[in-house]
Design a protein around this motif. Structure first.
Motif, PDB file in Angstrom:
ATOM      1  N   GLU A  79     -74.353 -38.576  -4.861  1.00  0.00           N
ATOM      2  CA  GLU A  79     -75.044 -37.718  -3.896  1.00  0.00           C
ATOM      3  C   GLU A  79     -74.987 -36.252  -4.323  1.00  0.00           C
ATOM      4  O   GLU A  79     -75.976 -35.519  -4.190  1.00  0.00           O
ATOM      5  N   LEU A  80     -73.839 -35.818  -4.831  1.00  0.00           N
ATOM      6  CA  LEU A  80     -73.713 -34.434  -5.284  1.00  0.00           C
ATOM      7  C   LEU A  80     -74.606 -34.161  -6.492  1.00  0.00           C
ATOM      8  O   LEU A  80     -75.216 -33.087  -6.595  1.00  0.00           O
ATOM      9  N   VAL A  81     -74.688 -35.135  -7.397  1.00  0.00           N
ATOM     10  CA  VAL A  81     -75.541 -34.964  -8.574  1.00  0.00           C
ATOM     11  C   VAL A  81     -77.002 -34.858  -8.154  1.00  0.00           C
ATOM     12  O   VAL A  81     -77.751 -33.998  -8.654  1.00  0.00           O
ATOM     13  N   THR A  82     -77.425 -35.709  -7.225  1.00  0.00           N
ATOM     14  CA  THR A  82     -78.805 -35.661  -6.737  1.00  0.00           C
ATOM     15  C   THR A  82     -79.104 -34.310  -6.098  1.00  0.00           C
ATOM     16  O   THR A  82     -80.166 -33.715  -6.327  1.00  0.00           O
ATOM     17  N   ALA A  83     -78.151 -33.804  -5.317  1.00  0.00           N
ATOM     18  CA  ALA A  83     -78.327 -32.509  -4.671  1.00  0.00           C
ATOM     19  C   ALA A  83     -78.373 -31.382  -5.694  1.00  0.00           C
ATOM     20  O   ALA A  83     -79.152 -30.426  -5.565  1.00  0.00           O
TER      21      ALA A  83
ATOM     22  N   SER B 201     -76.806 -33.832 -20.111  1.00  0.00           N
ATOM     23  CA  SER B 201     -77.696 -34.200 -19.020  1.00  0.00           C
ATOM     24  C   SER B 201     -78.114 -32.942 -18.271  1.00  0.00           C
ATOM     25  O   SER B 201     -77.453 -31.901 -18.356  1.00  0.00           O
ATOM     26  N   GLU B 202     -79.194 -33.022 -17.516  1.00  0.00           N
ATOM     27  CA  GLU B 202     -79.662 -31.861 -16.763  1.00  0.00           C
ATOM     28  C   GLU B 202     -78.629 -31.415 -15.741  1.00  0.00           C
ATOM     29  O   GLU B 202     -78.440 -30.215 -15.522  1.00  0.00           O
ATOM     30  N   GLU B 203     -77.919 -32.372 -15.141  1.00  0.00           N
ATOM     31  CA  GLU B 203     -76.899 -31.974 -14.174  1.00  0.00           C
ATOM     32  C   GLU B 203     -75.757 -31.225 -14.851  1.00  0.00           C
ATOM     33  O   GLU B 203     -75.178 -30.292 -14.282  1.00  0.00           O
ATOM     34  N   ASP B 204     -75.424 -31.604 -16.100  1.00  0.00           N
ATOM     35  CA  ASP B 204     -74.370 -30.891 -16.814  1.00  0.00           C
ATOM     36  C   ASP B 204     -74.838 -29.489 -17.221  1.00  0.00           C
ATOM     37  O   ASP B 204     -74.049 -28.540 -17.225  1.00  0.00           O
ATOM     38  N   VAL B 205     -76.109 -29.357 -17.594  1.00  0.00           N
ATOM     39  CA  VAL B 205     -76.656 -28.037 -17.911  1.00  0.00           C
ATOM     40  C   VAL B 205     -76.555 -27.127 -16.691  1.00  0.00           C
ATOM     41  O   VAL B 205     -76.109 -25.977 -16.776  1.00  0.00           O
ATOM     42  N   ARG B 206     -76.961 -27.647 -15.534  1.00  0.00           N
ATOM     43  CA  ARG B 206     -76.901 -26.844 -14.307  1.00  0.00           C
ATOM     44  C   ARG B 206     -75.460 -26.537 -13.919  1.00  0.00           C
ATOM     45  O   ARG B 206     -75.150 -25.440 -13.438  1.00  0.00           O
ATOM     46  N   ALA B 207     -74.583 -27.503 -14.142  1.00  0.00           N
ATOM     47  CA  ALA B 207     -73.176 -27.309 -13.782  1.00  0.00           C
ATOM     48  C   ALA B 207     -72.531 -26.232 -14.645  1.00  0.00           C
ATOM     49  O   ALA B 207     -71.834 -25.350 -14.128  1.00  0.00           O
TER      50      ALA B 207
ATOM     51  N   PRO C 161     -72.786 -19.747  -3.083  1.00  0.00           N
ATOM     52  CA  PRO C 161     -71.500 -19.883  -3.785  1.00  0.00           C
ATOM     53  C   PRO C 161     -70.373 -20.373  -2.893  1.00  0.00           C
ATOM     54  O   PRO C 161     -69.295 -20.705  -3.396  1.00  0.00           O
ATOM     55  N   GLN C 162     -70.592 -20.433  -1.584  1.00  0.00           N
ATOM     56  CA  GLN C 162     -69.558 -20.909  -0.666  1.00  0.00           C
ATOM     57  C   GLN C 162     -69.731 -22.392  -0.321  1.00  0.00           C
ATOM     58  O   GLN C 162     -68.923 -22.952   0.420  1.00  0.00           O
ATOM     59  N   SER C 163     -70.759 -23.020  -0.850  1.00  0.00           N
ATOM     60  CA  SER C 163     -71.046 -24.406  -0.510  1.00  0.00           C
ATOM     61  C   SER C 163     -70.186 -25.366  -1.309  1.00  0.00           C
ATOM     62  O   SER C 163     -69.698 -25.046  -2.403  1.00  0.00           O
ATOM     63  N   ASP C 164     -70.007 -26.578  -0.766  1.00  0.00           N
ATOM     64  CA  ASP C 164     -69.268 -27.618  -1.490  1.00  0.00           C
ATOM     65  C   ASP C 164     -69.984 -27.986  -2.781  1.00  0.00           C
ATOM     66  O   ASP C 164     -69.340 -28.298  -3.796  1.00  0.00           O
ATOM     67  N   LEU C 165     -71.331 -27.959  -2.754  1.00  0.00           N
ATOM     68  CA  LEU C 165     -72.098 -28.303  -3.949  1.00  0.00           C
ATOM     69  C   LEU C 165     -71.833 -27.299  -5.066  1.00  0.00           C
ATOM     70  O   LEU C 165     -71.683 -27.681  -6.231  1.00  0.00           O
ATOM     71  N   HIS C 166     -71.752 -26.026  -4.737  1.00  0.00           N
ATOM     72  CA  HIS C 166     -71.469 -24.998  -5.742  1.00  0.00           C
ATOM     73  C   HIS C 166     -70.077 -25.190  -6.329  1.00  0.00           C
ATOM     74  O   HIS C 166     -69.880 -25.067  -7.546  1.00  0.00           O
TER      75      HIS C 166
END
Length: 283
Positions: free
Chosen positions: A86-90, A265-271, A101-106
């Motif tokens: 779910e976090l990756v999808t978000a 992966s795109e999620e790793d690039v964004r991370a 920057p205060q979110s759990d996703l960040h």
């Protein structure tokens, strides 16, 4: 060979040798030791039958249980991916320029990006991301192509001046060794540290305007659209002393960064972009 003899005191046969008059009796091994030894042999044979063990031509025996450490790791990775799905999808759907920057996703992205950075980026940019000669410092605000989260992600995804990604950031400074005389290059190198409050009417100022301002700007403050660095600040990728500036102007620089979008992966690039931006240097 010395023949063994019978020890008079114990009535047992000796091993047939002595050390400074000390002889060793040929006593049998303790029964408990022999039983343990044979049990271990049986256990070892059973282990090689149950688990992968014997090397063959194209691999090892699989074992009756079919166990594999690689399979165990793959199962752990699959479980981890499922737990964070779910976090990756978000993260993939997140607008990078509107990331709270205060979110759990960040926080998740920064933690994941830190692991990616240490594995893939620290070799060039340093464990603390402070960079080095020829490798940008990611802790300051001097971003050649922009320091927003989306800008950072784009640079990571497509890289810098590489030949593998058509969308790579690209700029190329000419080598002035075939354009200017050595004295003229030295004059420009001496002029640059005086920017932006410089004597533009001087010979060096005219040389800078004629040869450098088209990319670095009339005041030497750079142009991000062209990938031209700001020469009026105190931040230098290769050094700002006279000798280094002369070398840079004479031979040019052409640093290359790989396109990590082809490896991650795109999620790793964004991370990892989130992690780098959160270090404090992002704009």
């Amino acid at each position: 060979m010395v023949e063994p003899r019978i020890d008079e005191l114990t009535g047992r046969e000796t091993m047939g040798h002595d050390f400074d008059g000390i002889e060793e009796l040929n006593n049998p091994m303790p029964r408990w030791w022999l039983i343990s030894f044979y049990l271990l042999i049986i256990w070892g044979i059973g282990y090689t039958i149950a688990y992968p063990a014997w090397p063959m031509i194209s691999g090892a025996t699989k074992g009756l249980l079919g166990y594999s450490t690689r399979g165990e790791v793959a199962a752990d990775i699959t479980a981890h991916a499922a737990a964070n799905a779910e976090l990756v999808t978000a993260l993939l759907a997140q607008d990078m320029d509107d990331f709270d920057p205060q979110s759990d996703l960040h926080r998740y992205a920064a933690a994941r990006g830190g692991a990616v950075f240490r594995a893939q980026c620290s070799q060039c940019h340093g464990a603390g991301a402070a960079g080095g000669e020829g490798y940008p410092n990611l802790l300051d605000n001097d971003w050649l192509w922009g320091g927003s989260l989306e800008d950072v992600a784009y640079s990571i995804r497509h890289g810098i001046r590489n030949q593998t990604d058509d969308d790579a950031r690209y700029s190329e400074m000419p080598a002035f060794k075939d354009i200017l005389e050595a004295e003229q290059i030295a004059a420009i190198a001496a002029f640059i540290p005086t920017l932006p409050q410089a004597d533009w009417e001087s010979e060096a100022g005219v040389l800078f305007t004629d040869n450098c301002a088209s990319c670095h700007g009339d005041l030497g403050t750079g142009d991000r659209e062209l990938g031209a660095p700001n020469l009026a600040d105190a931040l230098w990728l290769y050094g700002g002393d006279q000798e280094t500036l002369v070398e840079t102007i004479t031979y040019s620089r052409f640093g290359v960064m790989p396109a990590w979008g082809q490896r991650l992966s795109e999620e790793d690039v964004r991370a990892v972009a989130t992690y780098v931006h959160a270090l404090g240097g992002g704009e």
